[in-house]
Write a protein that holds these residues in place. Structure first.
Motif, PDB file in Angstrom:
ATOM      1  N   GLU A   1      -9.684   0.128   3.899  1.00 30.43           N
ATOM      2  CA  GLU A   1      -9.149  -0.624   5.052  1.00 30.43           C
ATOM      3  C   GLU A   1      -9.067   0.273   6.292  1.00 30.43           C
ATOM      4  OE1 GLU A   1      -8.052  -3.897   4.298  1.00 30.43           O
ATOM      5  OE2 GLU A   1      -7.490  -4.356   6.364  1.00 30.43           O
ATOM      6  N   HIS A   2      -8.666   1.544   6.106  1.00 28.02           N
ATOM      7  CA  HIS A   2      -8.638   2.494   7.221  1.00 28.02           C
ATOM      8  C   HIS A   2     -10.029   2.612   7.849  1.00 28.02           C
ATOM      9  CE1 HIS A   2      -4.693   4.615   7.537  1.00 28.02           C
ATOM     10  NE2 HIS A   2      -4.530   4.276   6.285  1.00 28.02           N
TER      11      HIS A   2
ATOM     12  N   ALA B   1      -5.652   8.389  -7.209  1.00 26.21           N
ATOM     13  CA  ALA B   1      -5.363   7.217  -6.364  1.00 26.21           C
ATOM     14  C   ALA B   1      -5.317   5.952  -7.209  1.00 26.21           C
ATOM     15  CB  ALA B   1      -6.439   7.076  -5.299  1.00 26.21           C
ATOM     16  N   THR B   2      -4.343   5.112  -6.936  1.00 24.77           N
ATOM     17  CA  THR B   2      -4.339   3.785  -7.532  1.00 24.77           C
ATOM     18  C   THR B   2      -5.444   2.958  -6.875  1.00 24.77           C
ATOM     19  OG1 THR B   2      -2.825   2.890  -5.899  1.00 24.77           O
ATOM     20  CG2 THR B   2      -1.837   3.906  -7.838  1.00 24.77           C
ATOM     21  N   ILE B   3      -5.804   1.878  -7.518  1.00 19.67           N
ATOM     22  CA  ILE B   3      -6.823   0.984  -6.962  1.00 19.67           C
ATOM     23  C   ILE B   3      -6.353   0.444  -5.620  1.00 19.67           C
ATOM     24  CG2 ILE B   3      -7.950  -1.253  -7.338  1.00 19.67           C
ATOM     25  CD1 ILE B   3      -7.962  -0.502 -10.373  1.00 19.67           C
TER      26      ILE B   3
ATOM     27  N   GLU C   1      -4.359   1.920  -3.423  1.00 18.82           N
ATOM     28  CA  GLU C   1      -4.488   2.970  -2.400  1.00 18.82           C
ATOM     29  C   GLU C   1      -5.944   3.160  -1.974  1.00 18.82           C
ATOM     30  OE1 GLU C   1      -0.704   5.764  -3.811  1.00 18.82           O
ATOM     31  OE2 GLU C   1      -2.696   6.081  -4.649  1.00 18.82           O
TER      32      GLU C   1
ATOM     33  N   LEU D   1      -6.883   0.457   0.313  1.00 21.95           N
ATOM     34  CA  LEU D   1      -6.258   0.671   1.631  1.00 21.95           C
ATOM     35  C   LEU D   1      -6.953   1.796   2.387  1.00 21.95           C
ATOM     36  CD1 LEU D   1      -2.527   0.027   0.735  1.00 21.95           C
ATOM     37  CD2 LEU D   1      -3.915  -1.275   2.363  1.00 21.95           C
TER      38      LEU D   1
ATOM     39  N   GLN E   1      -7.721  10.211   1.255  1.00 27.65           N
ATOM     40  CA  GLN E   1      -6.639   9.883   2.179  1.00 27.65           C
ATOM     41  C   GLN E   1      -6.586  10.863   3.348  1.00 27.65           C
ATOM     42  OE1 GLN E   1      -3.148   9.279  -0.419  1.00 27.65           O
ATOM     43  NE2 GLN E   1      -3.474   7.087  -0.121  1.00 27.65           N
TER      44      GLN E   1
ATOM     45  N   ARG F   1      -6.213  -6.374   3.964  1.00 28.93           N
ATOM     46  CA  ARG F   1      -6.503  -7.333   5.039  1.00 28.93           C
ATOM     47  C   ARG F   1      -8.024  -7.537   5.094  1.00 28.93           C
ATOM     48  NH1 ARG F   1      -2.088  -7.064   4.161  1.00 28.93           N
ATOM     49  NH2 ARG F   1      -0.274  -6.555   5.410  1.00 28.93           N
ATOM     50  N   LEU F   2      -8.717  -6.637   5.790  1.00 32.32           N
ATOM     51  CA  LEU F   2     -10.162  -6.783   5.962  1.00 32.32           C
ATOM     52  C   LEU F   2     -10.913  -6.565   4.651  1.00 32.32           C
ATOM     53  CD1 LEU F   2     -10.425  -4.751   9.285  1.00 32.32           C
ATOM     54  CD2 LEU F   2     -10.484  -7.234   9.041  1.00 32.32           C
TER      55      LEU F   2
END
Lengths: 350, 350, 350, 350
Positions: free
Chosen positions: C225-226, C215-217, C219, C222, C192, C73-74
């Motif tokens: 994003e957090h 981690a995948t790209i 993830e 994301l 994470q 999103r962002l």
């Protein structure tokens, strides 16, 4: 998609089917015969729209139209709902019985092979395995005895009654190896050696197809598809561990692959916990796990003197350890409702 | 290397031991008490030469000198040959009995949790699992109910008698979560969240330590070591799948890790086939395989209505499917000589 | 999907937008402010049908509706087409200039840090890196100097004028570390660790987010994003190698991730060839490759005496080796049209 | 270990050397000639004690004794300190010049190949690549034009003057393919197809050996060793991506492998960013990175109309995109001190 043709169909009607597939739908078609049933098939490189499926199904030359299981055609569940049983010189792999193939990783001498063959026969193995042609990472490692190894295997087959499974590495050797072996093994490094797959498919012998160490399940089943297209349906899959970041085991044995394959395909699956773990102490627990997860059999490295083996000795079981494994296996198989496979006639009458 | 000190030793003599280690051998030393036995230890960052071991062993303050199992100290087999049994509010993990923890991946509502708790209790689960704090890859996914979820878990513990295991994600939450839970779970993403490991170690609660999805077995055992250094020895390991190239399963469940860990460590190991495969149809066969391979228990996602789950529904079993799994599990456990663990007193008297 | 709200909108109209999203489309919505522009946003957990997008776009409270880049999103390109430039105490990361952060893996002493800081300043590094809190696989390895290390970093910042980037491991330490550092680093093991991500997001400091080693790209983005949801948009990504089967390098540096991220996201990306390879002799060639592939900067381990380092010495460059790297870097940067970033004012006036 | 024999040595003395190695040290020995220098060698399967090395060195039949670089013998740095330059019909790979091989993944038609060949010649590619035999995961994908494809390649070589590199999949086809090609390519799936390696080694043609998608660097170099033992030293390695968990790219291009190989071996290394990433938009940045990291060249998929390609179109560059890549490559090569390789005479005189 597969179009199954009607026996006794009209040639003109068959041409019309092909024309429709190629011209109307742009599909590339391979004609083949599925030897287990004798059905004649048009194997399509992809599916077509529902209304064309209906039109095809209504044609008089067409028996039925089979959609695909993912990318699989002949190997897929949609083509054959019933589990395939592969007959290896009287030993049935894929049916109710659980089949253990055992023997040395490499044939080293007549005595070494005889000792191992005796041990595995006494402990109810149903197939004798042993390599005469060895794919070795280094050219300076022992490369196998070649023809002499094949002759030793044949001698032990005669003596024990156990059918023999052995690896073939080159298309040029298929005919030679097939003259001695009851089942041809494709090793992990050759899972996508397509000329070799075509040759073993055409050999008339059952094939044991090991999973490539970095192959996805889909790629593995498509490798089986390469064999099936040239052969008579007798392919057994063998999970033998995949490459991961974990250094403690030689490979990571992927037991989830067994039920995953069984959902997608009708082919039997056995498990090799010897190569799949690389360590003697892990073979027995992983063998029991393979039985519990639903595998159709095992492939086990057995060597009379593991510490003296010329190849992969650190993962081989001694005869006594193999016997212990088989003793522990029986109740686990009973718990999941499967007996050990019956011995082939030749052995039974001994 | 660990130097176990004698009770009632002389302070001067103890100083002499430390001095020898630090000054003569350049070893860094951590003093700690091993709560399971009350022994006082000097944990060394590495080993020393054989003659220094002899010298230390001969000192009057020294009970014994324990060499290391690889990089492990407290977690290693050389420190404790006997398998550790972890008591979770009356349920013993790691002994003869096989323990199944089951429940929803995430607590979603009182009703949802009650339905799942009823189902798993009836089918002989011995621990109730459920997440109130959920680590989610996307910030826009359901993040768990937090304290309300903990309260719901406590209510179901009271109703069913099953001890509760639930995840804690932040050191600041450990005290809060420990107030509701019987066992604290460290999730795969936090296996190397060292401040969190230290906090749960110090909480006095047993800890369920999931393997990091890219952690080697050695790193996993060293993460346990981080907890053991701050805690009282109550760590249970949980294999939950590692990341590989295979796309058909969510992770690759590494069952070889179970016997590999048991060789290196005295800690119990359970298996999570729900997260480890990511697919409902794979949970039962891999659960049976985990029992056969020698695991001490299972962690299973159960949801009354998997298709409506807010988290990981595609891998959850319904109550009926869980019951079927437990039915199939019993004979496999019998085959490997292990019964299901007895229910805790609270449940038994229901 | 993101709904950007108009400034000066009517409260009643805004409620209507929310109602439409929640009730009509079943979308969960998070209201937030994007600090770089001051825009007020409704971040949706998924997209909606085209006609509802049209309806929303036509509403008077709505400025525009932004579709999503995959799950982002962002962090996604669709939200911001222009590359984000992150200001770290006067050093711009993500613009035309190429930024090198360098220093020791761990702060060991005032002298060691001063030596390294001097070397990296002289060779045109623009940020000083060094760890005061070290996440270590084994609890018996050096864990960092803590607050004393932070003080040493601050002293070197004062002396050299270089802004400081350092790791924070626990949410409870964020305020403390932010008091000393100009940029907070999230290590690979904490990518994470969501409570930590939220805390550094809220700290007001720019964040350097290392990719998780498995981690995948997606993830990784994301995880950014957090942070973005709780912060003010100042996130820099750092590729540092992923875990694979290859044993010769410590990790496999994934340089494809740089252009892949730049296609999906507007965030800057730098590369850490020191951790990413684990070997001194690989740092320079991979640093040049990172510059050529389009990275916005580098993170390099530099130690006055690599062989004496308490942490990761085998991958650290000496001051002379770092200077050689910087010399070789300049023409490669010129070849791809990027200069080394200008020094911050504080350094320039020295 | 390799024992290099003296020219004009005495037969009796040579027998004594062999006897010492075999009987005294238990070493297995392979006699071979290293064609680049004409030296006669005894390649040993392992090293021997220092005093035996001294004894051997002192013998009159022995020129020198070469220790091994890890498991490598002929491929190792200890055998040859100078970088090997492989001549492909007048194009030198491994020297100062940087060589780009380009062309379509698969030869589809005379027109398609001509268009691609024209484009790559104009943009200063030095080798024309194109597959006539295609290893395809599915038997229902396009398998290549076979001999017709070889004839088209030969026609374009004649027209453009560019030497041709093309894949061979089966030992039985080596002689045929070598009749048309200037360099034989071993694909990733055949890196450990040992009978094929031996056959291409014996063909007299230079070999391009792609890294297996799950091969370690050591296994790759040992595969080269298999070729070198049967051949004349003309092997070029090609890094083309390894299999990892990252789904966004088709493979993970391992650029660290380039300097790692150069440290261990004297063989040239080129990089294939087309297969290594699987995406058109990643080819140019990774090609520049390969040049910066020290590779000796590139292998690039070029197709006049990528969207119409029968194989791997999503990773092919159009002629215009390839020209743009070559334009961007020149300054990066200048920055690392390497020019594009000179054209072969045949092209130069056009």
């Amino acid at each position: 998609m597969i179009v199954v043709l009607k026996p006794g169909r009209d040639a003109q009607e068959e041409r019309e089917v092909s024309r429709l597939l190629r011209d109307a739908a742009g599909v590339r078609v391979t004609a083949t015969t599925w030897k287990p049933t004798g059905e004649e098939l048009l194997v399509c490189d992809r599916g077509v729209a529902a209304d064309l499926v209906d039109q095809l199904t209504a044609m008089s030359a067409v028996e039925r139209v089979v959609p695909s299981t993912g990318t699989m055609r002949l190997a897929g569940r949609s083509f054959s709902a019933t589990d395939r049983i592969v007959d290896v010189a009287g030993v049935a792999i894929g049916g109710q019985g659980f089949v253990v193939a055992a023997g040395p990783c490499a044939v080293e001498s007549a005595e070494q092979l005889e000792d191992a063959a005796t041990a595995v026969t006494l402990s109810a193995a149903r197939l004798l395995r042993g390599g005469a042609y060895k794919p070795r990472t280094s050219p300076y490692s022992f490369q196998g005895l070649g023809v002499r190894g094949l002759e030793m295997l044949a001698a032990q087959r005669k003596r024990t009654g156990l059918p023999v499974v052995t690896e073939v590495m080159s298309p040029a050797d298929v005919e030679l190896v097939a003259g001695f072996a009851d089942m041809l093994q494709i090793g992990t490094r050759n899972m996508q050696n397509f000329p070799l797959l075509h040759e073993v498919g055409a050999s008339g012998k059952p094939v044991l197809l090991k999973r490539g160490m970095a192959a996805t399940i889909e790629e593995w089943l498509l490798a089986a598809e390469h064999i099936l297209r040239h052969g008579d349906g007798n392919v057994v899959l063998c999970e033998r561990g995949i490459r991961t970041f974990e250094p403690l085991t030689r490979f990571t044995l992927d037991l989830s692959a067994v039920p995953a394959v069984k959902r997608l395909s009708h082919l039997p699956v056995i498990v090799d916990p010897s190569h799949g773990t690389g360590h003697q102490y892990l073979v027995k627990p992983l063998a029991l796990a393979a039985a519990a997860v639903g595998a159709d059999g095992l492939l086990i490295d057995v060597h009379a003197t593991p510490s003296a083996a010329l190849c992969d000795g650190q993962q081989a079981l001694s005869g006594a350890q193999f016997d212990e494994l088989m003793g522990a296996l029986t109740p686990v198989l009973a718990a999941v409702g499967r007996p050990l496979a019956a011995a082939p006639e030749a052995t039974r009458c001994r």
